[in-house]
Scaffold this motif. Structure first.
Motif, PDB file in Angstrom:
ATOM      1  N   ALA A  28       0.837  -1.208   0.000  1.00  0.00           N
ATOM      2  CA  ALA A  28       0.000   0.000   0.000  1.00  0.00           C
ATOM      3  C   ALA A  28       0.868   1.251   0.000  1.00  0.00           C
ATOM      4  O   ALA A  28       0.585   2.223  -0.720  1.00  0.00           O
ATOM      5  N   LYS A  29       1.943   1.223   0.759  1.00  0.00           N
ATOM      6  CA  LYS A  29       2.848   2.369   0.830  1.00  0.00           C
ATOM      7  C   LYS A  29       3.504   2.622  -0.519  1.00  0.00           C
ATOM      8  O   LYS A  29       3.645   3.766  -0.953  1.00  0.00           O
ATOM      9  N   GLU A  30       3.901   1.562  -1.203  1.00  0.00           N
ATOM     10  CA  GLU A  30       4.525   1.723  -2.521  1.00  0.00           C
ATOM     11  C   GLU A  30       3.564   2.422  -3.491  1.00  0.00           C
ATOM     12  O   GLU A  30       3.951   3.335  -4.217  1.00  0.00           O
ATOM     13  N   PHE A  31       2.309   1.977  -3.510  1.00  0.00           N
ATOM     14  CA  PHE A  31       1.315   2.631  -4.364  1.00  0.00           C
ATOM     15  C   PHE A  31       1.094   4.083  -3.935  1.00  0.00           C
ATOM     16  O   PHE A  31       1.014   4.984  -4.770  1.00  0.00           O
ATOM     17  N   ALA A  32       0.975   4.317  -2.631  1.00  0.00           N
ATOM     18  CA  ALA A  32       0.694   5.661  -2.129  1.00  0.00           C
ATOM     19  C   ALA A  32       1.812   6.645  -2.463  1.00  0.00           C
ATOM     20  O   ALA A  32       1.557   7.841  -2.643  1.00  0.00           O
ATOM     21  N   GLU A  33       3.032   6.155  -2.555  1.00  0.00           N
ATOM     22  CA  GLU A  33       4.175   7.028  -2.831  1.00  0.00           C
ATOM     23  C   GLU A  33       4.335   7.354  -4.311  1.00  0.00           C
ATOM     24  O   GLU A  33       5.151   8.204  -4.656  1.00  0.00           O
ATOM     25  N   ASN A  34       3.598   6.696  -5.183  1.00  0.00           N
ATOM     26  CA  ASN A  34       3.728   6.935  -6.617  1.00  0.00           C
ATOM     27  C   ASN A  34       2.629   7.867  -7.096  1.00  0.00           C
ATOM     28  O   ASN A  34       1.441   7.537  -7.018  1.00  0.00           O
ATOM     29  N   ASP A  35       3.051   9.035  -7.575  1.00  0.00           N
ATOM     30  CA  ASP A  35       2.094  10.018  -8.087  1.00  0.00           C
ATOM     31  C   ASP A  35       1.241   9.400  -9.178  1.00  0.00           C
ATOM     32  O   ASP A  35       1.744   8.711 -10.058  1.00  0.00           O
ATOM     33  N   PHE A  43      -9.327  -3.504   5.479  1.00  0.00           N
ATOM     34  CA  PHE A  43      -9.220  -4.555   6.487  1.00  0.00           C
ATOM     35  C   PHE A  43     -10.577  -5.250   6.546  1.00  0.00           C
ATOM     36  O   PHE A  43     -11.579  -4.628   6.896  1.00  0.00           O
ATOM     37  N   ASP A  44     -10.604  -6.525   6.203  1.00  0.00           N
ATOM     38  CA  ASP A  44     -11.852  -7.267   6.096  1.00  0.00           C
ATOM     39  C   ASP A  44     -11.721  -8.582   6.849  1.00  0.00           C
ATOM     40  O   ASP A  44     -10.603  -9.074   7.064  1.00  0.00           O
ATOM     41  N   GLY A  45     -12.837  -9.156   7.253  1.00  0.00           N
ATOM     42  CA  GLY A  45     -12.800 -10.427   7.977  1.00  0.00           C
ATOM     43  C   GLY A  45     -11.930 -10.300   9.220  1.00  0.00           C
ATOM     44  O   GLY A  45     -11.957  -9.281   9.919  1.00  0.00           O
ATOM     45  N   ALA A  46     -11.138 -11.332   9.474  1.00  0.00           N
ATOM     46  CA  ALA A  46     -10.240 -11.329  10.637  1.00  0.00           C
ATOM     47  C   ALA A  46      -9.208 -10.210  10.551  1.00  0.00           C
ATOM     48  O   ALA A  46      -8.634  -9.809  11.563  1.00  0.00           O
ATOM     49  N   GLY A  47      -9.000  -9.677   9.357  1.00  0.00           N
ATOM     50  CA  GLY A  47      -8.054  -8.579   9.180  1.00  0.00           C
ATOM     51  C   GLY A  47      -8.422  -7.336   9.970  1.00  0.00           C
ATOM     52  O   GLY A  47      -7.558  -6.507  10.286  1.00  0.00           O
ATOM     53  N   THR A  48      -9.705  -7.192  10.321  1.00  0.00           N
ATOM     54  CA  THR A  48     -10.127  -6.026  11.113  1.00  0.00           C
ATOM     55  C   THR A  48      -9.449  -6.009  12.486  1.00  0.00           C
ATOM     56  O   THR A  48      -9.301  -4.946  13.085  1.00  0.00           O
ATOM     57  N   ARG A  69      -2.347   5.025   6.588  1.00  0.00           N
ATOM     58  CA  ARG A  69      -3.601   5.037   7.348  1.00  0.00           C
ATOM     59  C   ARG A  69      -4.708   5.833   6.676  1.00  0.00           C
ATOM     60  O   ARG A  69      -5.873   5.473   6.747  1.00  0.00           O
ATOM     61  N   ASP A  70      -4.361   6.913   5.989  1.00  0.00           N
ATOM     62  CA  ASP A  70      -5.373   7.734   5.315  1.00  0.00           C
ATOM     63  C   ASP A  70      -6.068   6.991   4.182  1.00  0.00           C
ATOM     64  O   ASP A  70      -7.132   7.414   3.733  1.00  0.00           O
ATOM     65  N   ASN A  71      -5.476   5.897   3.723  1.00  0.00           N
ATOM     66  CA  ASN A  71      -6.062   5.087   2.653  1.00  0.00           C
ATOM     67  C   ASN A  71      -6.820   3.886   3.210  1.00  0.00           C
ATOM     68  O   ASN A  71      -7.306   3.060   2.443  1.00  0.00           O
ATOM     69  N   ALA A  72      -6.889   3.771   4.540  1.00  0.00           N
ATOM     70  CA  ALA A  72      -7.436   2.572   5.175  1.00  0.00           C
ATOM     71  C   ALA A  72      -8.928   2.676   5.444  1.00  0.00           C
ATOM     72  O   ALA A  72      -9.471   3.754   5.704  1.00  0.00           O
ATOM     73  N   ALA A  73      -9.575   1.517   5.390  1.00  0.00           N
ATOM     74  CA  ALA A  73     -10.983   1.366   5.748  1.00  0.00           C
ATOM     75  C   ALA A  73     -11.149  -0.040   6.321  1.00  0.00           C
ATOM     76  O   ALA A  73     -10.308  -0.907   6.112  1.00  0.00           O
ATOM     77  N   ALA A  74     -12.245  -0.241   7.030  1.00  0.00           N
ATOM     78  CA  ALA A  74     -12.513  -1.541   7.648  1.00  0.00           C
ATOM     79  C   ALA A  74     -13.941  -1.973   7.358  1.00  0.00           C
ATOM     80  O   ALA A  74     -14.841  -1.139   7.237  1.00  0.00           O
ATOM     81  N   CYS A  75     -14.136  -3.259   7.284  1.00  0.00           N
ATOM     82  CA  CYS A  75     -15.471  -3.816   7.116  1.00  0.00           C
ATOM     83  C   CYS A  75     -16.282  -3.553   8.386  1.00  0.00           C
ATOM     84  O   CYS A  75     -15.854  -3.900   9.493  1.00  0.00           O
ATOM     85  N   ASP A  76     -17.426  -2.930   8.212  1.00  0.00           N
ATOM     86  CA  ASP A  76     -18.293  -2.604   9.343  1.00  0.00           C
ATOM     87  C   ASP A  76     -18.770  -3.878  10.047  1.00  0.00           C
ATOM     88  O   ASP A  76     -18.645  -4.014  11.267  1.00  0.00           O
ATOM     89  N   TYR A  77     -19.303  -4.813   9.279  1.00  0.00           N
ATOM     90  CA  TYR A  77     -19.834  -6.046   9.865  1.00  0.00           C
ATOM     91  C   TYR A  77     -18.730  -6.840  10.573  1.00  0.00           C
ATOM     92  O   TYR A  77     -18.905  -7.275  11.709  1.00  0.00           O
ATOM     93  N   SER A  91     -10.467   4.525  16.566  1.00  0.00           N
ATOM     94  CA  SER A  91      -9.311   4.831  15.711  1.00  0.00           C
ATOM     95  C   SER A  91      -9.634   5.889  14.669  1.00  0.00           C
ATOM     96  O   SER A  91      -8.741   6.549  14.142  1.00  0.00           O
ATOM     97  N   GLY A  92     -10.906   6.014  14.335  1.00  0.00           N
ATOM     98  CA  GLY A  92     -11.300   6.945  13.291  1.00  0.00           C
ATOM     99  C   GLY A  92     -11.187   6.381  11.885  1.00  0.00           C
ATOM    100  O   GLY A  92     -11.482   7.085  10.914  1.00  0.00           O
ATOM    101  N   VAL A  93     -10.791   5.113  11.767  1.00  0.00           N
ATOM    102  CA  VAL A  93     -10.738   4.481  10.454  1.00  0.00           C
ATOM    103  C   VAL A  93     -12.170   4.344   9.943  1.00  0.00           C
ATOM    104  O   VAL A  93     -13.072   3.939  10.682  1.00  0.00           O
ATOM    105  N   VAL A  94     -12.363   4.685   8.692  1.00  0.00           N
ATOM    106  CA  VAL A  94     -13.681   4.621   8.055  1.00  0.00           C
ATOM    107  C   VAL A  94     -14.141   3.166   7.990  1.00  0.00           C
ATOM    108  O   VAL A  94     -13.345   2.271   7.697  1.00  0.00           O
ATOM    109  N   THR A  95     -15.416   2.931   8.277  1.00  0.00           N
ATOM    110  CA  THR A  95     -15.973   1.593   8.098  1.00  0.00           C
ATOM    111  C   THR A  95     -16.821   1.571   6.833  1.00  0.00           C
ATOM    112  O   THR A  95     -17.463   2.569   6.488  1.00  0.00           O
ATOM    113  N   LEU A  96     -16.790   0.448   6.165  1.00  0.00           N
ATOM    114  CA  LEU A  96     -17.529   0.270   4.915  1.00  0.00           C
ATOM    115  C   LEU A  96     -18.634  -0.757   5.111  1.00  0.00           C
ATOM    116  O   LEU A  96     -18.408  -1.811   5.708  1.00  0.00           O
ATOM    117  N   ASP A  97     -19.810  -0.427   4.593  1.00  0.00           N
ATOM    118  CA  ASP A  97     -20.947  -1.344   4.685  1.00  0.00           C
ATOM    119  C   ASP A  97     -21.743  -1.312   3.381  1.00  0.00           C
ATOM    120  O   ASP A  97     -22.957  -1.359   3.377  1.00  0.00           O
TER     121      ASP A  97
END
Length: 118
Positions: A28-35, A43-48, A69-77, A91-97
């Motif tokens: 994720a960092k490699e992608f984020a660093e490339n303009d 973060f989904d499933g047990a990854g949450t 972290r600014d690119n992160a989201a977590a599964c709400d369920y 944490s303030g990480v956005v949850t997705l549902d």
């Protein structure tokens, strides 16, 4: 320009899962660093379960996590199902549902994201 959705499914148990989350964060960092690249870190499933771990300033991967972290989201369920709902909220990480309480992987595919799972 590349578009990638990094999906962390690995839980916090075991050395191999720590390796998976490290590789997900590094990718994720490699992608984020490339303009021009776009990256979503989901973060989904047990990854949450990783979110409260990575929020801990004493964790070995905390600094790497902070870089993406600014690119992160977590599964709400799954945050609730794996007992980290309050920690994710704090944490303030956005949850997705988007789809029945879960992130919509289909929407990411429809938006031309390559899906990479760890």
């Amino acid at each position: 320009m590349a578009k990638a959705a990094i999906v962390v499914l690995a839980g916090t148990e075991g050395h191999e899962n720590a390796g998976r989350v490290f590789n997900a964060l590094e990718t994720a960092k490699e992608f984020a660093e490339n303009d021009g690249d776009e990256v979503e870190l989901v973060f989904d499933g047990a990854g949450t379960q990783w979110i409260p771990e990575l929020e801990d300033e004493g964790h070995d991967y905390h600094e790497l996590y902070q870089a993406v972290r600014d690119n992160a989201a977590a599964c709400d369920y799954c945050s609730g199902a794996f007992g980290v709902e309050d920690a994710v909220a704090d944490s303030g990480v956005v949850t997705l549902d988007d789809y029945e309480g879960h992130p919509s992987i289909r929407s990411l595919v429809a938006d031309d994201y390559e899906i990479i799972t760890f």
